[in-house]
Structures are given as C-alpha cells and as structure tokens.
Design an enzyme around this catalytic site. Structure first.
Site, PDB file in Angstrom:
ATOM      1  N   LYS A   1      -9.741  37.256  12.425  1.00 50.68           N
ATOM      2  CA  LYS A   1     -10.482  36.124  11.870  1.00 50.68           C
ATOM      3  C   LYS A   1      -9.934  35.847  10.484  1.00 50.68           C
ATOM      4  O   LYS A   1      -9.991  36.705   9.598  1.00 50.68           O
ATOM      5  CB  LYS A   1     -11.965  36.453  11.810  1.00 50.68           C
ATOM      6  CG  LYS A   1     -12.796  35.342  11.192  1.00 50.68           C
ATOM      7  CD  LYS A   1     -14.267  35.634  11.331  1.00 50.68           C
ATOM      8  CE  LYS A   1     -15.095  34.527  10.729  1.00 50.68           C
ATOM      9  NZ  LYS A   1     -16.529  34.818  10.836  1.00 50.68           N
TER      10      LYS A   1
ATOM     11  N   LYS B   1      -9.160  33.463  15.519  1.00 52.40           N
ATOM     12  CA  LYS B   1      -9.958  32.376  14.954  1.00 52.40           C
ATOM     13  C   LYS B   1      -9.449  32.005  13.582  1.00 52.40           C
ATOM     14  O   LYS B   1      -9.245  32.917  12.774  1.00 52.40           O
ATOM     15  CB  LYS B   1     -11.403  32.855  14.858  1.00 52.40           C
ATOM     16  CG  LYS B   1     -12.338  31.892  14.185  1.00 52.40           C
ATOM     17  CD  LYS B   1     -13.687  32.509  14.019  1.00 52.40           C
ATOM     18  CE  LYS B   1     -14.564  31.542  13.241  1.00 52.40           C
ATOM     19  NZ  LYS B   1     -15.839  32.081  12.919  1.00 52.40           N
TER      20      LYS B   1
HETATM   21  C1  PBG Z   1     -20.075  33.998  10.697  1.00 51.81           C
HETATM   22  C2  PBG Z   1     -19.289  33.031  11.451  1.00 51.81           C
HETATM   23  C3  PBG Z   1     -18.543  31.950  10.959  1.00 51.81           C
HETATM   24  C4  PBG Z   1     -18.076  31.270  12.061  1.00 51.81           C
HETATM   25  C5  PBG Z   1     -18.520  31.943  13.205  1.00 51.81           C
HETATM   26  N1  PBG Z   1     -19.262  33.036  12.805  1.00 51.81           N
HETATM   27  C6  PBG Z   1     -18.315  31.442   9.577  1.00 51.81           C
HETATM   28  C7  PBG Z   1     -17.694  32.270   8.557  1.00 51.81           C
HETATM   29  O1  PBG Z   1     -17.151  33.344   8.804  1.00 51.81           O
HETATM   30  O2  PBG Z   1     -17.749  31.857   7.400  1.00 51.81           O
HETATM   31  C8  PBG Z   1     -17.260  30.010  11.971  1.00 51.81           C
HETATM   32  C9  PBG Z   1     -17.363  29.088  13.110  1.00 51.81           C
HETATM   33  C10 PBG Z   1     -16.887  27.721  12.851  1.00 51.81           C
HETATM   34  O3  PBG Z   1     -16.416  27.325  11.771  1.00 51.81           O
HETATM   35  O4  PBG Z   1     -17.010  26.953  13.804  1.00 51.81           O
HETATM   36  N2  PBG Z   1     -19.501  35.183  10.351  1.00 51.81           N
END
Ligand code: PBG
Length: 332
Positions: free
Chosen positions: A204, A257
C-alpha cells in the site's frame, strides 16, 4: 499488374484477428466479469439515510438498511463481495481508537446485519485504526506524533477478532504495520476463527489518490502524513518483499494499492507469488475520471472498463472499485 496485396504478400496480417467482434471475442486474452469486482460501501448511522460524497460523484454514504439494499442489488447482478467502511462520528474518535472494537458500534452491527441478511455475499472489513483515531492515522501515536507499530497491532488483533465474531468472511488489514498479519492470524486462530481469511493490503503506497476516501470517512490527518508506514511510490522491489512477508505470515490474498499507476508492481508480483492478487482502484482514480466525465471530456464508462481490464491484464485476480455500476453497464 500485380495487385497491392500481391506486391505486399504479407504472410502475417495481425488485423485478420481483429476483423469482426466475433473473432475479437475468440482471441481476447483478458475478460472482466462481475465476480472479479469488490464493491466498497460507506456506512453511516441512521435509517433511510443517504449522504452523497461530493468528491466521488455517483457514490454515497448509506445507512445500514440502504447499504443492504444496495448490496442485494449488486449481488443479484453477480457481485460476490463488498468491503465495508464506516463513517464514524467525530465524538466517537479517540486517541486509543476504542470504537473500533465496540460491540455496539457501527461496523460490528453492520457486519452482523449483512451476514444475516445476505449470507452468500463475501463480507470484507478493513482492519486499521484511521476511522476511529482522533488524528486520522492508521495506528496509535505517541506524544511526538510517531506511529507506534507493536501497540497498534494489539488493537488490530482485537478489531479483527471482533469482526470475525460478528461474521466477516475476510479481514483486510490496511494499516501497513510490520508483523500484523502474523499476529492477526494467531489471534483469529486462538479465538476459533481458523476459517476467516486475511486479505492483506501488502503493498500500500503513500498515495495522494486517497484524498476523496478520507473525505468520505472523515479521516483527514490532524498532523503529518502516512509516509512512515505506507510505501514510497518510488519502490517496486520493496513491494515484492512486503508481499512475500505477508504471505509467510499467513495472508490468503495479497493486495497492491493504488492500482492503475502501479501496474508494474501487480505484474511483477504476479511472477513471484502463487497467491491471489487483489488490486484497489482507489477513490482518486475514480474521482479523476468522473471529473473529466462531468466536463464532457471523456466517457467514464469506457475509461473505467479499459482501466479495470488493464488492471486484470497486469495480473490482478480481483479489483476493489467504486465503478461497479459503470462496469456492470459496460459488461451488459
Ligand atoms: C484506511 C484505508 C484507506 C483506503 C482504504 N483503507 C485510506 C488511507 O490509507 O489513507 C483508501 C481507499 C481509497 O482511496 O479508495 N487505512
């Protein structure tokens, strides 16, 4: 006089395989289908409530009753999984994120209602503290703003076990703390939830494309950024290592992601793991296309179809996307 074709005598004409839609469908290498898609749903308290999300046109936060109707509608169209994201009232956000495992809280109630109402739907819930912390970080912070790894994991385990007790099929740690998959697996197993899977947000990235999501769940950061735990967009080898560690620790599904800017990462991971790969087509990827669509500059349905097809072509087995409806339309 030789015809042009005789002069050229091309033994290989690639266009023969593109001549008709029927032939194109025979040679098509990648196909998108409804069961590839995972629909994220944003949840709010209340009954018959729908709060549109301005930065994500076409989406809304829904009270659990409406979210259930939405999920049933999508399930009827072949969608097999939803991912639940709660919008937590400011007054319930704390330094310790205790609301995350509050049995009467929104997410656990929603999981129970979903599982009861639509048992055949695969239910996925995020495991990270950001909707619940007063500062919006995914983990606990000390006085200096440092995000604490091991202390956070203790919370994540409680959260994952509570979600499993409520009936979730897959827990999805999205926090990027080190070693959390292992501890969550142990926690689930020792509580009797051997069959609950872990879909790990393995690679991520610290992306600017999460901004609309943070609006949607009201988790804008009170300080700093997420770069001490989410990955540097410059790194790909590191993503393979993150994924390999999660796999060793017991992850059932590995995620990359965001998706469309990180196709190289998906493709490389496809070469190095036998585990299923999920990709998250994130809020910013959705918002950019919708904004251009609203300007009349492109056709969102076609762009989403091409984007998701590319994510799948790169090697993803499943895709989280807010564009489920446009894609289902495109597949008709
Ligand atoms: C939370 C989380 C996030 C997303 C999914 N779970 C945001 C982040 O890490 O700040 C992002 C999903 C998206 O932007 O569609 N940890």
């Amino acid at each position: 006089m030789a015809t042009l074709a005789e002069q050229f005598r091309l033994p290989i004409r690639m266009r023969r395989n593109r001549r008709t839609e029927a032939i194109r469908s025979l040679v098509r290498e990648t196909e998108l289908k409804p069961s590839d898609l995972i629909a994220p749903l944003f949840l709010i308290e209340g009954k018959r409530k729908k709060m549109p999300i301005a930065s994500m046109p076409g989406t809304a936060r829904l009270s659990v009753d409406l979210a259930l109707e939405e999920a049933a509608r999508l399930h009827n169209q072949g969608i097999q999984a939803v991912a639940l994201f709660p919008y937590i009232d400011r007054s319930l956000k704390t330094q310790g994120a205790e609301e995350a495992w509050n049995d009467g809280g929104l997410i656990l109630r929603a999981i129970r209602e979903f599982k009861q109402a639509i048992p055949s739907l695969c239910l996925i819930a995020d495991v990270a503290l950001d909707p619940y912390t007063s500062h919006g970080h995914d983990g606990l912070a000390d006085g200096s703003g440092k995000i604490l790894n091991d202390e956070t994991i203790e919370c994540l385990v409680k959260m994952a076990v509570a979600q499993a007790e409520s009936g979730v099929d897959l827990v999805a740690p999205s926090d990027m703390m080190d070693g959390r998959v292992k501890r969550i697996r142990e926690g689930l197993d020792s509580s009797g939830f051997q069959d609950v899977g872990i879909l790990s947000y393995s690679a991520k990235y610290a992306s600017s494309l999460y901004a609309p999501f943070r609006d949607a769940v009201d988790s804008r950061l009170a300080f700093g950024d997420k770069k001490t735990y989410q990955m540097d967009p410059a790194n790909a080898r590191e993503a393979l290592l993150e994924a390999a560690l999660d796999e060793e620790e017991g992850a059932d599904i590995l995620m990359v992601k965001p998706a469309s800017l990180y196709l190289d990462v998906i493709a490389r991971l496809r070469q190095t793991t036998q585990r299923p790969i999920a990709a998250y087509h994130v809020s910013g990827e959705y918002a950019m296309v919708m904004a251009a669509h609203q300007m009349g500059w492109l056709d969102a349905r076609k762009v989403f179809y091409e984007t998701l097809l590319s994510i799948k072509r790169a090697g993803a087995d499943m895709i989280f996307t807010y564009a489920v409806d446009p894609i289902l339309d495109a597949l008709m």
